[in-house]
Design an enzyme around this catalytic site. Structure first.
Site, PDB file in Angstrom:
ATOM      1  N   HIS A 185      -4.619 -10.581   2.993  1.00  0.00           N
ATOM      2  CA  HIS A 185      -5.461  -9.540   3.584  1.00  0.00           C
ATOM      3  C   HIS A 185      -5.297  -8.193   2.881  1.00  0.00           C
ATOM      4  O   HIS A 185      -5.775  -7.174   3.378  1.00  0.00           O
ATOM      5  CB  HIS A 185      -5.156  -9.375   5.078  1.00  0.00           C
ATOM      6  CG  HIS A 185      -3.692  -9.307   5.390  1.00  0.00           C
ATOM      7  ND1 HIS A 185      -3.098 -10.121   6.319  1.00  0.00           N
ATOM      8  CD2 HIS A 185      -2.699  -8.546   4.876  1.00  0.00           C
ATOM      9  CE1 HIS A 185      -1.808  -9.857   6.378  1.00  0.00           C
ATOM     10  NE2 HIS A 185      -1.545  -8.908   5.524  1.00  0.00           N
ATOM     11  N   TYR A 207       6.657  -4.337  -8.153  1.00  0.00           N
ATOM     12  CA  TYR A 207       6.029  -5.166  -9.184  1.00  0.00           C
ATOM     13  C   TYR A 207       5.986  -4.459 -10.530  1.00  0.00           C
ATOM     14  O   TYR A 207       5.561  -5.044 -11.528  1.00  0.00           O
ATOM     15  CB  TYR A 207       4.587  -5.512  -8.795  1.00  0.00           C
ATOM     16  CG  TYR A 207       4.446  -6.153  -7.446  1.00  0.00           C
ATOM     17  CD1 TYR A 207       5.379  -7.062  -6.977  1.00  0.00           C
ATOM     18  CD2 TYR A 207       3.364  -5.853  -6.624  1.00  0.00           C
ATOM     19  CE1 TYR A 207       5.249  -7.639  -5.739  1.00  0.00           C
ATOM     20  CE2 TYR A 207       3.218  -6.439  -5.384  1.00  0.00           C
ATOM     21  CZ  TYR A 207       4.166  -7.324  -4.946  1.00  0.00           C
ATOM     22  OH  TYR A 207       4.031  -7.904  -3.712  1.00  0.00           O
TER      23      TYR A 207
END
Length: 488
Positions: A171, A258
């Site tokens: 989502h 990340y």
């Protein structure tokens, strides 16, 4: 209509309830069957009682069954939804705790980075077991909807090695679009039209139009910097927007782990995060949140059961993809969303074997992806760094090759920015030994890993990270909720 949906990991109580009520918002689906399965009989019975209460309160013909026998749950299922957390919070705590000893400070640790890679090692053997059961006992050509992280690795394994029709669902895109619509002053997120593409948790809004008017970088930066809340909570995302020219879907804290630039030193971490909520960069934030949520649910279960007696309100159907995909496949009402699939030409400048997250349309003919999208070069370069880690991680999980696993961790962007090769080798040994109960493919490597650990001279430190918060008690949570209710 009459068909069967199996939910694996249905003991994820709150999420299972959301999926259940979303699906029952489709009028044609009132008479379908839900088969719940989980390794925890306790959690399974709690969620079944809640769903039974919903069925009873809404006078529905819906059938709900629950069993710890996964193959029985999958028998004849047309759709299989997975929301499993292999190893539970016990293994997840190691995903955060052990890397901290080597200076790796993660906010979530469930996608890549040291924690996400080990999470994938636990998940992938189980995912392949799911796929075998689906091939054996589910409907022919049953569709596997994976919600479990690490999204790309799990989906990659299910498609490439499990040989099951699989789509990964998240989502993040929806939440990012809601933010953008808000800062631009839209009355509704529906006023925003966009193309968002990349890989899961590194997806990029490469085209934006508000009521048909194109939105450029400068206008978007100005809008975020002027926002009284997001300007403080999303500092890192705004910095990436300024440098890359496009906004990332992922939260401030998640995006930070990340990349190799923002969490490499403690002073840099505190500069870029916000502590108003776990998702903005807190050390081990999602672990704390998940632990508190579990404790709260266990304590306040009677309230959750009572709330299940309320009528289903279709106007409150969530934007989770699952119910909308099933509705499109079964009724031919077309749905546009963002899906995790094998690349195969969807994004021109990412590897073709990678799992990408990109726009697609669903109707009775299936999921049809928009092909030929080209990412900005910096976005593609960032994604490719993660894809290379994901590929090695999947192959390590399949083969049980601990040396390949260490190479995958070594090539992770944040790990590489923080740790030396010697530290990585020892850290992986320590994580594999600690999580051996959930890593059957590495059983042969555990004795040698223990032996190396007994002789290692690599120094570690007892460190809670740059921004650690302790798990709050039920009393503290009650007080906070009461204060928020009074303020609101």
């Amino acid at each position: 209509m009459s068909f069967k949906i199996a939910i694996i990991g249905a003991g994820s109580v709150g999420f299972t309830k959301k999926l259940f009520t979303d699906i029952l918002c489709v009028p044609e689906f009132k008479g379908i069957e839900f088969a719940l399965t989980d390794v925890s009989e306790h959690n399974l019975q709690m969620i079944k009682a809640i769903l039974d209460r919903i069925v009873e309160a809404n006078k529905l013909p819906t059938k709900v069954t629950a069993t710890t026998d996964r193959r029985k749950a999958l028998e004849g299922a047309r759709y299989v939804i997975s929301c499993v957390r292999v190893g539970g919070l016990e293994a997840y705590a190691d995903d955060i705790r052990i890397p901290l000893k080597y200076g790796i400070d993660q906010c979530v640790g469930d996608t890549i980075c040291a924690g996400g890679i080990l999470y994938g090692q636990r998940n992938i053997p189980v995912i392949l077991d799911f796929c075998k059961d689906i091939r054996d006992v589910a409907e022919t050509d049953a569709k596997f909807l994976n919600y479990a992280n690490p999204m790309a690795m799990n989906t990659w394994a299910a498609i490439e090695y499990g040989k099951v029709d699989t789509v990964g669902l998240c989502h993040g895109v929806q939440h990012g679009a809601e933010q953008i619509a808000e800062v631009l002053g839209a009355k509704s997120p529906r006023e925003l039209d966009y193309v968002c593409s990349g890989i899961n948790h590194q997806t990029w809004f490469i085209e934006l139009r508000l009521n048909g008017r194109e939105i450029g970088k400068d206008e978007l930066v100005a809008a975020f910097e002027a926002h009284p809340v997001y300007s403080r909570q999303e500092k890192l995302r705004i910095d990436v927007l300024k440098r890359f020219g496009v906004y990332s879907t992922e939260s401030n804290g998640h995006l930070s782990e990340y990349l190799p630039w923002y969490r490499k030193r403690p002073d840099e971490i505190t500069r870029w995060i916000d502590m108003s909520d776990w998702i903005h960069g807190e050390t081990g934030g999602y672990l704390r949140y998940s632990t508190e949520t579990r404790n709260w649910f266990e304590t306040e279960y009677p309230q959750f059961l009572e709330a299940a007696s309320k009528p289903i309100d279709p106007s409150k159907r969530s934007n989770e993809h699952a119910s909308h995909i099933l509705e499109a496949l079964e009724t031919n009402r077309v749905y546009r969303g963002h899906f995790n699939v094998k690349n195969d030409g969807v994004i021109t400048n990412l590897p073709q074997d990678a799992i990408v997250e990109s726009p697609g349309f669903v109707d009775r003919f299936g999921i049809n992806m928009a092909a030929g999208i080209t990412l900005p070069e910096a976005c593609a370069a960032t994604c490719i760094s993660s894809i290379n880690v994901q590929r090695m991680s999947v192959h390590a999980a399949i083969s049980g090759d601990i040396d390949l696993l260490k190479l995958a961790v070594l090539h992770d962007p944040l790990v590489g920015a923080v740790s030396t090769p010697e530290e990585v080798w020892q850290m992986v040994d320590e994580m594999v030994v600690a999580q051996a109960a959930w890593l059957p493919q590495f059983a042969h490597a555990v004795p040698a890993a223990k032996e190396r650990l007994s002789k290692s001279r690599v120094k570690t430190r007892e460190w809670a990270g740059a921004a650690w918060r302790s798990v709050r008690s039920i009393e503290e949570l009650r007080a906070e909720k009461a204060a928020l209710k009074q303020a609101g």
